[in-house]
Design a protein around this motif. Sequence first.
Motif, PDB file in Angstrom:
ATOM      1  N   ILE A   1       1.325  -1.157  -0.220  1.00  0.00           N
ATOM      2  CA  ILE A   1       0.025   0.110  -0.038  1.00  0.00           C
ATOM      3  C   ILE A   1       1.071   2.125   0.039  1.00  0.00           C
ATOM      4  O   ILE A   1       0.879   2.597  -0.642  1.00  0.00           O
ATOM      5  N   ALA A   2       1.980   0.966   1.333  1.00  0.00           N
ATOM      6  CA  ALA A   2       3.100   2.274   1.387  1.00  0.00           C
ATOM      7  C   ALA A   2       3.613   2.325  -0.868  1.00  0.00           C
ATOM      8  O   ALA A   2       3.713   3.498  -0.939  1.00  0.00           O
ATOM      9  N   GLY A   3       3.766   1.894  -1.000  1.00  0.00           N
ATOM     10  CA  GLY A   3       4.182   1.488  -2.421  1.00  0.00           C
ATOM     11  C   GLY A   3       3.445   2.376  -3.776  1.00  0.00           C
ATOM     12  O   GLY A   3       4.111   3.421  -4.113  1.00  0.00           O
ATOM     13  N   LEU A   4       2.706   1.774  -3.288  1.00  0.00           N
ATOM     14  CA  LEU A   4       1.381   2.515  -4.289  1.00  0.00           C
ATOM     15  C   LEU A   4       1.367   3.913  -4.552  1.00  0.00           C
ATOM     16  O   LEU A   4       0.772   4.765  -5.290  1.00  0.00           O
ATOM     17  N   LEU A   5       1.186   4.002  -2.890  1.00  0.00           N
ATOM     18  CA  LEU A   5       0.079   5.765  -2.544  1.00  0.00           C
ATOM     19  C   LEU A   5       1.760   6.534  -2.558  1.00  0.00           C
ATOM     20  O   LEU A   5       1.538   7.097  -3.413  1.00  0.00           O
ATOM     21  N   ALA A   6       2.591   5.967  -2.661  1.00  0.00           N
ATOM     22  CA  ALA A   6       3.789   6.554  -2.908  1.00  0.00           C
ATOM     23  C   ALA A   6       4.255   6.508  -4.192  1.00  0.00           C
ATOM     24  O   ALA A   6       4.674   8.004  -5.068  1.00  0.00           O
TER      25      ALA A   6
ATOM     26  N   LEU B   1       3.359  24.518  -4.457  1.00  0.00           N
ATOM     27  CA  LEU B   1       3.921  23.934  -2.998  1.00  0.00           C
ATOM     28  C   LEU B   1       3.003  22.660  -3.024  1.00  0.00           C
ATOM     29  O   LEU B   1       3.271  21.940  -1.644  1.00  0.00           O
ATOM     30  N   ILE B   2       0.834  21.925  -3.232  1.00  0.00           N
ATOM     31  CA  ILE B   2       0.536  21.021  -2.842  1.00  0.00           C
ATOM     32  C   ILE B   2       1.717  19.869  -3.393  1.00  0.00           C
ATOM     33  O   ILE B   2       1.878  18.839  -2.990  1.00  0.00           O
ATOM     34  N   GLY B   3       2.220  20.281  -4.795  1.00  0.00           N
ATOM     35  CA  GLY B   3       2.669  19.163  -5.163  1.00  0.00           C
ATOM     36  C   GLY B   3       4.134  19.072  -4.643  1.00  0.00           C
ATOM     37  O   GLY B   3       4.503  17.458  -4.027  1.00  0.00           O
ATOM     38  N   LEU B   4       4.799  19.482  -4.342  1.00  0.00           N
ATOM     39  CA  LEU B   4       6.468  19.673  -2.877  1.00  0.00           C
ATOM     40  C   LEU B   4       5.396  18.798  -2.070  1.00  0.00           C
ATOM     41  O   LEU B   4       6.419  17.659  -2.289  1.00  0.00           O
ATOM     42  N   VAL B   5       4.103  19.048  -1.251  1.00  0.00           N
ATOM     43  CA  VAL B   5       4.119  18.501  -0.243  1.00  0.00           C
ATOM     44  C   VAL B   5       3.508  16.669  -0.551  1.00  0.00           C
ATOM     45  O   VAL B   5       4.219  16.034   0.103  1.00  0.00           O
ATOM     46  N   GLU B   6       2.848  16.910  -1.743  1.00  0.00           N
ATOM     47  CA  GLU B   6       2.879  15.089  -2.326  1.00  0.00           C
ATOM     48  C   GLU B   6       4.136  14.764  -2.692  1.00  0.00           C
ATOM     49  O   GLU B   6       3.972  13.386  -2.291  1.00  0.00           O
ATOM     50  N   ALA B   7       5.072  15.508  -3.037  1.00  0.00           N
ATOM     51  CA  ALA B   7       6.004  14.311  -3.544  1.00  0.00           C
ATOM     52  C   ALA B   7       7.374  13.876  -1.715  1.00  0.00           C
ATOM     53  O   ALA B   7       7.755  13.263  -1.929  1.00  0.00           O
ATOM     54  N   LEU B   8       7.195  15.065  -1.334  1.00  0.00           N
ATOM     55  CA  LEU B   8       7.359  14.917   0.258  1.00  0.00           C
ATOM     56  C   LEU B   8       7.328  13.648   0.726  1.00  0.00           C
ATOM     57  O   LEU B   8       7.365  13.204   1.333  1.00  0.00           O
ATOM     58  N   GLY B   9       5.019  14.032   0.936  1.00  0.00           N
ATOM     59  CA  GLY B   9       5.193  13.033   1.703  1.00  0.00           C
ATOM     60  C   GLY B   9       5.280  11.585   1.156  1.00  0.00           C
ATOM     61  O   GLY B   9       4.672  10.212   1.623  1.00  0.00           O
ATOM     62  N   ALA B  10       5.419  11.647  -0.238  1.00  0.00           N
ATOM     63  CA  ALA B  10       5.500  10.134  -1.279  1.00  0.00           C
ATOM     64  C   ALA B  10       6.817   9.318  -0.364  1.00  0.00           C
ATOM     65  O   ALA B  10       6.701   8.379  -0.641  1.00  0.00           O
ATOM     66  N   ILE B  11       7.993  10.224  -0.721  1.00  0.00           N
ATOM     67  CA  ILE B  11       9.054   9.927  -0.381  1.00  0.00           C
ATOM     68  C   ILE B  11       8.831   9.618   0.994  1.00  0.00           C
ATOM     69  O   ILE B  11       9.702   8.413   1.477  1.00  0.00           O
ATOM     70  N   GLY B  12       8.288  10.167   2.031  1.00  0.00           N
ATOM     71  CA  GLY B  12       8.295  10.102   3.663  1.00  0.00           C
ATOM     72  C   GLY B  12       7.796   9.075   3.881  1.00  0.00           C
ATOM     73  O   GLY B  12       8.084   8.261   4.743  1.00  0.00           O
ATOM     74  N   LEU B  13       6.850   8.228   2.720  1.00  0.00           N
ATOM     75  CA  LEU B  13       6.604   6.841   3.102  1.00  0.00           C
ATOM     76  C   LEU B  13       7.999   5.571   2.961  1.00  0.00           C
ATOM     77  O   LEU B  13       7.323   4.747   3.538  1.00  0.00           O
ATOM     78  N   ILE B  14       8.487   5.768   2.422  1.00  0.00           N
ATOM     79  CA  ILE B  14       9.526   5.024   1.676  1.00  0.00           C
ATOM     80  C   ILE B  14      10.994   4.918   2.163  1.00  0.00           C
ATOM     81  O   ILE B  14      11.251   3.620   3.108  1.00  0.00           O
TER      82      ILE B  14
END
Length: 124
Positions: A8-13, A49-62
């Motif tokens: 799930i984390a990989g797919l979300l990322a 900024l929304i894009g940056l939050v999403e990208a950093l969140g993706a990195i933080g998941l993995i």
Amino acid sequence: MNVVLWIIAGLLAAAFLAAGVMKMLQPKEKLIASGMGWAADFGDGQVKLIGLVEALGAIGLILPALLDVAPVLVPLAATGLAITMIGAIVVHVRRKENQAVLPSLVLLLLSAVVAWGRFGPWSF
């Protein structure tokens, strides 16, 4: 369940990284033309900024769990992405973009599952 949480984390990322990078690199007008009408309600910097939050969140998941460096960041990233999706749902509902609510809701639920699992019984 640990394997399920990793999947799930990989797919979300993958989803959040793709969406975040797209929002950071595409001009706002192109995003609007491609069906992201919500971007018209936000400034260029806010969309980036929304894009940056999403990208950093993706990195933080993995990355934290993969490198075994501060793995508590995984459920925090999942929680942050869940909160981001709550905001997305609110924007879509206010704009009456009902077709966009379901994907945001699915991402919210999956993020919440990862946060619950990694804060709780299957933490690192």
